[in-house]
Design a protein around this motif. Structure first.
Motif, mmCIF file in Angstrom:
data_model
loop_
_atom_site.group_PDB
_atom_site.id
_atom_site.type_symbol
_atom_site.label_atom_id
_atom_site.label_comp_id
_atom_site.label_asym_id
_atom_site.label_seq_id
_atom_site.Cartn_x
_atom_site.Cartn_y
_atom_site.Cartn_z
ATOM 1 N N ILE A 125 1.980 12.682 -3.927
ATOM 2 C CA ILE A 125 3.182 11.859 -3.737
ATOM 3 C C ILE A 125 3.326 11.452 -2.283
ATOM 4 N N TRP A 126 3.185 12.428 -1.382
ATOM 5 C CA TRP A 126 3.383 12.135 0.033
ATOM 6 C C TRP A 126 2.253 11.304 0.617
ATOM 7 N N ASN A 127 1.061 11.477 0.101
ATOM 8 C CA ASN A 127 -0.023 10.580 0.522
ATOM 9 C C ASN A 127 0.266 9.154 0.065
ATOM 10 N N ALA A 128 0.751 9.010 -1.158
ATOM 11 C CA ALA A 128 1.056 7.673 -1.680
ATOM 12 C C ALA A 128 2.157 7.000 -0.867
ATOM 13 N N LEU A 129 3.148 7.773 -0.416
ATOM 14 C CA LEU A 129 4.262 7.211 0.344
ATOM 15 C C LEU A 129 3.896 6.932 1.794
ATOM 16 N N CYS A 131 0.569 7.589 3.452
ATOM 17 C CA CYS A 131 -0.808 7.180 3.757
ATOM 18 C C CYS A 131 -1.525 6.771 2.476
ATOM 19 N N PRO A 132 -1.090 5.677 1.858
ATOM 20 C CA PRO A 132 -1.705 5.293 0.571
ATOM 21 C C PRO A 132 -3.202 5.048 0.672
ATOM 22 N N PHE A 246 0.808 -5.065 -5.709
ATOM 23 C CA PHE A 246 1.673 -5.795 -4.768
ATOM 24 C C PHE A 246 3.110 -5.280 -4.813
ATOM 25 N N TRP A 247 3.666 -5.126 -6.016
ATOM 26 C CA TRP A 247 5.081 -4.782 -6.138
ATOM 27 C C TRP A 247 5.340 -3.271 -6.143
ATOM 28 N N CYS A 248 4.393 -2.492 -6.651
ATOM 29 C CA CYS A 248 4.604 -1.038 -6.771
ATOM 30 C C CYS A 248 3.379 -0.297 -6.251
ATOM 31 N N ASN A 249 3.010 -0.568 -5.018
ATOM 32 C CA ASN A 249 1.760 -0.040 -4.476
ATOM 33 C C ASN A 249 1.719 1.486 -4.491
ATOM 34 N N CYS A 250 2.746 2.120 -3.980
ATOM 35 C CA CYS A 250 2.759 3.588 -3.894
ATOM 36 C C CYS A 250 2.691 4.232 -5.273
ATOM 37 N N CYS A 251 3.491 3.717 -6.212
ATOM 38 C CA CYS A 251 3.496 4.281 -7.568
ATOM 39 C C CYS A 251 2.156 4.060 -8.262
#
Length: 284
Positions: A125-129, A131-132, A246-251
């Motif tokens: 989760i934290w990598n996605a938020l 450092c994706p 584009f719209w939900c990159n982290c998720c």
């Protein structure tokens, strides 16, 4: 005398006094020629971990040995039992093979918004938020892709995570440097100089390039996963991968990470090549 079925006997004759072959007496015995017995191929029973198409392969374990299982003709349903050859380590072993955790075929393992499925402090989760790009590098390393999202040699794919990690470090370093330099581009009267504006636009362009590169990699990796596991597009046909990136990159990145790793069994790691412990087996 009883002759074992497993022996072949070579013909033996006894020359008589007249030169003709005479019948053999009981004291003459044929010499048996051993025929090597063929080793029977051991088979094990496997329970299908999910509904899988014909020819799909996954890893299983039995008697301390891991081997690749190939789904037979016609495919299998989840929970169906089928027999497969056990090529090694099957001596004196009778039992069932245990399928390793496998990646679902035909659908995602969970939803895009199930980011907290493994807890709110999970490294993925934290990598996605934060450092994706690092999390994308882990997913691409699992899928054996190059840093541009293409298939490549072992030497090329093993360097994927490191390359994307270096790109992330370079991006953060240059972005912070441009920010501090732009802050100094103000004269004593508080007027914004041309240097200030040049540095501001350079920084924005740098951020824009990195964002485009991230969206490109996420969309391409997502398309690879969908193709590999036959996952159809349900929204925005033809451009779903781009729209999600584009719209939900982290998720989107977090969903791909959960889909390609067994976080339910093994802990997640922030800065390892696979995002899982070294002893965790690959499931892709």
């Amino acid at each position: 005398m009883t002759i074992p079925d497993s022996h072949h006997y070579a013909p033996v004759s006894f020359p008589g006094a007249d030169g003709d072959n005479a019948p053999l007496g009981e004291h003459f015995f044929a010499t048996p020629t051993e025929t090597p017995a063929s080793e029977a191929q051991p088979y094990l029973e496997v329970v299908a971990p999910s509904t899988l198409p014909e020819g799909y392969t996954f890893e299983a374990e039995a008697n301390g040995h891991s081997f690749t299982v190939k789904v037979p003709v016609g495919g299998v349903e989840e929970g169906q039992k089928f027999s497969v050859p056990f090529p090694a380590g099957a001596n004196d072993y009778s039992g069932a093979a245990i399928p390793r955790a496998s990646v679902p075929v035909g659908h995602w393992k969970d939803g895009m918004c199930d980011c907290c499925r493994h807890g709110p402090i999970h490294p993925a989760i934290w990598n996605a938020l934060c450092c994706p790009m690092i999390l994308v590098g882990q997913v691409m390393h699992r899928l054996k892709l190059t840093w541009l999202g293409n298939e490549g040699t072992i030497a090329q794919t093993t360097a994927t995570f490191r390359i994307l990690l270096y790109i992330t470090i370079a991006y953060v370093t240059v972005e912070r440097l441009l920010y501090f330099l732009a802050s100094a581009g103000v004269d004593e009267r508080g007027k914004l100089t041309d240097t200030f504006w040049a540095l501001v636009f350079t920084r924005l362009f740098w951020i824009f390039c990195f964002a485009v590169f991230t969206i490109f990699l996420v969309a391409k990796t997502r398309a690879r996963i969908r193709s590999k596991y036959s996952i159809p597009e349900k929204q925005c046909p033809g451009c779903e991968d781009f729209c999600c990136s584009f719209w939900c990159n982290c998720c989107t990145v977090a969903q791909m990470a959960r889909h390609t790793a067994d976080y339910g069994t093994y802990a997640g790691l922030c800065c390892s090549e696979t995002g899982t412990p070294p002893h965790a087996p690959s499931i892709v």
